[in-house]
Design a protein around this motif. Structure first.
Motif, mmCIF file in Angstrom:
data_model
loop_
_atom_site.group_PDB
_atom_site.id
_atom_site.type_symbol
_atom_site.label_atom_id
_atom_site.label_comp_id
_atom_site.label_asym_id
_atom_site.label_seq_id
_atom_site.Cartn_x
_atom_site.Cartn_y
_atom_site.Cartn_z
ATOM 1 N N THR A 150 8.455 2.550 4.396
ATOM 2 C CA THR A 150 9.170 3.827 4.355
ATOM 3 C C THR A 150 8.828 4.722 5.537
ATOM 4 O OG1 THR A 150 7.481 4.840 2.946
ATOM 5 C CG2 THR A 150 9.366 3.784 1.837
ATOM 6 N N THR A 151 7.736 4.432 6.249
ATOM 7 C CA THR A 151 7.400 5.243 7.418
ATOM 8 C C THR A 151 8.062 4.726 8.690
ATOM 9 O OG1 THR A 151 5.371 4.003 7.829
ATOM 10 C CG2 THR A 151 5.191 5.963 6.444
ATOM 11 N N ASP A 152 8.377 3.428 8.723
ATOM 12 C CA ASP A 152 9.036 2.853 9.900
ATOM 13 C C ASP A 152 9.956 1.711 9.459
ATOM 14 O OD1 ASP A 152 9.903 1.921 12.322
ATOM 15 O OD2 ASP A 152 7.905 1.576 13.155
ATOM 16 N N PRO A 153 11.208 2.003 9.130
ATOM 17 C CA PRO A 153 12.144 0.967 8.690
ATOM 18 C C PRO A 153 12.383 -0.129 9.730
ATOM 19 C CG PRO A 153 13.077 3.157 8.357
ATOM 20 C CD PRO A 153 11.791 3.328 9.101
ATOM 21 N N ASP A 154 12.037 0.126 10.997
ATOM 22 C CA ASP A 154 12.193 -0.891 12.036
ATOM 23 C C ASP A 154 11.162 -2.013 11.906
ATOM 24 O OD1 ASP A 154 14.371 0.433 13.076
ATOM 25 O OD2 ASP A 154 13.234 1.439 14.663
ATOM 26 N N ASN A 155 10.230 -1.889 10.955
ATOM 27 C CA ASN A 155 9.266 -2.951 10.672
ATOM 28 C C ASN A 155 9.813 -3.985 9.690
ATOM 29 O OD1 ASN A 155 7.108 -2.272 12.330
ATOM 30 N ND2 ASN A 155 6.218 -0.900 10.799
ATOM 31 N N ILE A 156 10.900 -3.675 9.005
ATOM 32 C CA ILE A 156 11.408 -4.557 7.948
ATOM 33 C C ILE A 156 12.040 -5.804 8.563
ATOM 34 C CG2 ILE A 156 13.047 -4.762 6.040
ATOM 35 C CD1 ILE A 156 12.510 -1.760 5.523
ATOM 36 N N GLY A 157 11.600 -6.959 8.064
ATOM 37 C CA GLY A 157 12.049 -8.255 8.549
ATOM 38 C C GLY A 157 10.843 -9.094 8.936
ATOM 39 N N LYS A 194 5.153 -2.913 2.242
ATOM 40 C CA LYS A 194 4.845 -4.181 1.580
ATOM 41 C C LYS A 194 5.189 -5.300 2.541
ATOM 42 C CE LYS A 194 6.103 -7.085 -2.341
ATOM 43 N NZ LYS A 194 6.945 -7.193 -3.538
ATOM 44 N N PHE A 195 4.299 -6.297 2.636
ATOM 45 C CA PHE A 195 4.609 -7.480 3.417
ATOM 46 C C PHE A 195 4.246 -8.727 2.636
ATOM 47 C CE2 PHE A 195 0.320 -6.471 5.065
ATOM 48 C CZ PHE A 195 -0.327 -7.690 4.900
ATOM 49 N N ILE A 196 4.890 -9.824 2.998
ATOM 50 C CA ILE A 196 4.665 -11.128 2.383
ATOM 51 C C ILE A 196 4.130 -12.070 3.456
ATOM 52 C CG2 ILE A 196 5.727 -13.104 1.212
ATOM 53 C CD1 ILE A 196 7.963 -11.193 0.286
ATOM 54 N N LEU A 197 3.076 -12.791 3.111
ATOM 55 C CA LEU A 197 2.546 -13.850 3.962
ATOM 56 C C LEU A 197 2.882 -15.175 3.305
ATOM 57 C CD1 LEU A 197 -1.035 -12.498 4.771
ATOM 58 C CD2 LEU A 197 1.004 -12.384 6.208
ATOM 59 N N SER A 198 3.419 -16.099 4.079
ATOM 60 C CA SER A 198 3.764 -17.404 3.518
ATOM 61 C C SER A 198 3.527 -18.488 4.552
ATOM 62 C CB SER A 198 5.221 -17.425 3.037
ATOM 63 O OG SER A 198 6.094 -16.971 4.035
ATOM 64 N N THR A 199 3.271 -19.675 4.042
ATOM 65 C CA THR A 199 3.117 -20.836 4.913
ATOM 66 C C THR A 199 3.932 -21.980 4.323
ATOM 67 O OG1 THR A 199 1.538 -22.297 6.024
ATOM 68 C CG2 THR A 199 0.983 -21.631 3.811
ATOM 69 N N TYR A 200 4.550 -22.745 5.206
ATOM 70 C CA TYR A 200 5.445 -23.824 4.793
ATOM 71 C C TYR A 200 5.117 -25.102 5.536
ATOM 72 C CZ TYR A 200 8.355 -20.146 2.843
ATOM 73 O OH TYR A 200 8.818 -19.089 2.120
ATOM 74 N N ASP A 201 5.168 -26.198 4.819
ATOM 75 C CA ASP A 201 5.159 -27.521 5.433
ATOM 76 C C ASP A 201 6.592 -28.018 5.423
ATOM 77 O OD1 ASP A 201 2.427 -27.432 5.722
ATOM 78 O OD2 ASP A 201 2.008 -28.654 3.962
ATOM 79 N N VAL A 202 7.070 -28.426 6.586
ATOM 80 C CA VAL A 202 8.464 -28.832 6.735
ATOM 81 C C VAL A 202 8.522 -30.258 7.265
ATOM 82 C CG1 VAL A 202 10.643 -28.379 7.927
ATOM 83 C CG2 VAL A 202 9.193 -26.474 7.204
ATOM 84 N N GLU A 203 9.334 -31.073 6.614
ATOM 85 C CA GLU A 203 9.573 -32.429 7.101
ATOM 86 C C GLU A 203 11.010 -32.516 7.582
ATOM 87 O OE1 GLU A 203 9.666 -37.058 5.556
ATOM 88 O OE2 GLU A 203 8.748 -35.527 4.285
ATOM 89 N N THR A 204 11.159 -33.005 8.815
ATOM 90 C CA THR A 204 12.495 -33.294 9.327
ATOM 91 C C THR A 204 12.627 -34.811 9.426
ATOM 92 O OG1 THR A 204 11.985 -33.379 11.699
ATOM 93 C CG2 THR A 204 12.400 -31.186 10.741
ATOM 94 N N SER A 238 0.838 -1.182 0.000
ATOM 95 C CA SER A 238 0.000 0.000 0.000
ATOM 96 C C SER A 238 0.883 1.246 0.000
ATOM 97 C CB SER A 238 -0.909 0.012 1.230
ATOM 98 O OG SER A 238 -1.795 1.102 1.166
ATOM 99 N N ARG A 239 0.282 2.316 -0.443
ATOM 100 C CA ARG A 239 0.976 3.606 -0.469
ATOM 101 C C ARG A 239 -0.044 4.677 -0.118
ATOM 102 N NH1 ARG A 239 3.847 5.015 -5.952
ATOM 103 N NH2 ARG A 239 4.553 2.963 -5.416
ATOM 104 N N ASP A 240 0.382 5.631 0.678
ATOM 105 C CA ASP A 240 -0.451 6.792 0.956
ATOM 106 C C ASP A 240 0.448 8.016 1.050
ATOM 107 O OD1 ASP A 240 0.684 6.824 3.522
ATOM 108 O OD2 ASP A 240 -1.054 5.920 4.480
ATOM 109 N N GLN A 241 -0.087 9.120 1.512
ATOM 110 C CA GLN A 241 0.700 10.359 1.560
ATOM 111 C C GLN A 241 1.863 10.298 2.541
ATOM 112 O OE1 GLN A 241 -2.486 9.983 2.207
ATOM 113 N NE2 GLN A 241 -3.087 10.993 4.105
#
Length: 147
Positions: free
Chosen positions: A109-116, A83-93, A75-78
């Motif tokens: 761009t408004t809060d770089p501490d959100n990245i990750g 941008k975020f990514i949602l993902s789901t994984y099935d993992v076999e060990t 999303s973008r505003d004034q």
């Protein structure tokens, strides 16, 4: 975190593989670097949550399926854009099967501490309906949630 021409799935998978490596190596510092600063600071005790994840996840990863991954929202505003990514994984060990749900910001761009990684959920596969993607409890609590 995101290279110019990577797809959302490639970004999500690369970060997931780094996260699994940190979990298998029980490396709290490496795991912490994958999470957003805000997620780590919002956690009551990130190190304790990381240890709980390390103890819960048993064995060496044999394979993973990203069948529910790489969905993005932006999303973008004034004030800026995110941008975020949602993902789901099935993992076999070699010892068990797990399901992961991950929300990670690749841009804010408004809060770089959100990245990750913002939110990580993990559950044993047998405690989930395997016909549908796993999205945790849909609350996307900050940090690590082991169910």
């Amino acid at each position: 975190m995101e290279r110019l021409f990577d797809t959302d799935t490639e970004v999500a998978n690369r970060n997931f593989e780094q996260m699994i490596e940190a979990v298998q190596n029980r490396d709290t510092d490496s795991l912490k670097t994958l999470f957003s600063k805000n997620a780590v600071e919002s956690s009551e005790n990130f190190e304790k949550d990381a240890i709980a994840l390390f103890d819960f996840f048993q064995g060496e990863m044999v394979s993973y399926d990203d069948w529910g991954g790489g969905g993005a929202d932006a999303s973008r505003d004034q004030t800026g854009e995110w941008k975020f990514i949602l993902s789901t994984y099935d993992v076999e060990t070699d010892k068990a099967q797990y399901r992961f749900a991950i929300k990670q910001f690749t841009k804010d761009t408004t809060d770089p501490d959100n990245i990750g990684i913002d939110s990580l959920y993990v559950i044993r596969a047998e405690n989930s309906n395997l016909q549908y993607a796993y999205w945790g409890e849909h609350k996307w609590n900050l940090g690590i949630t082991v169910e």
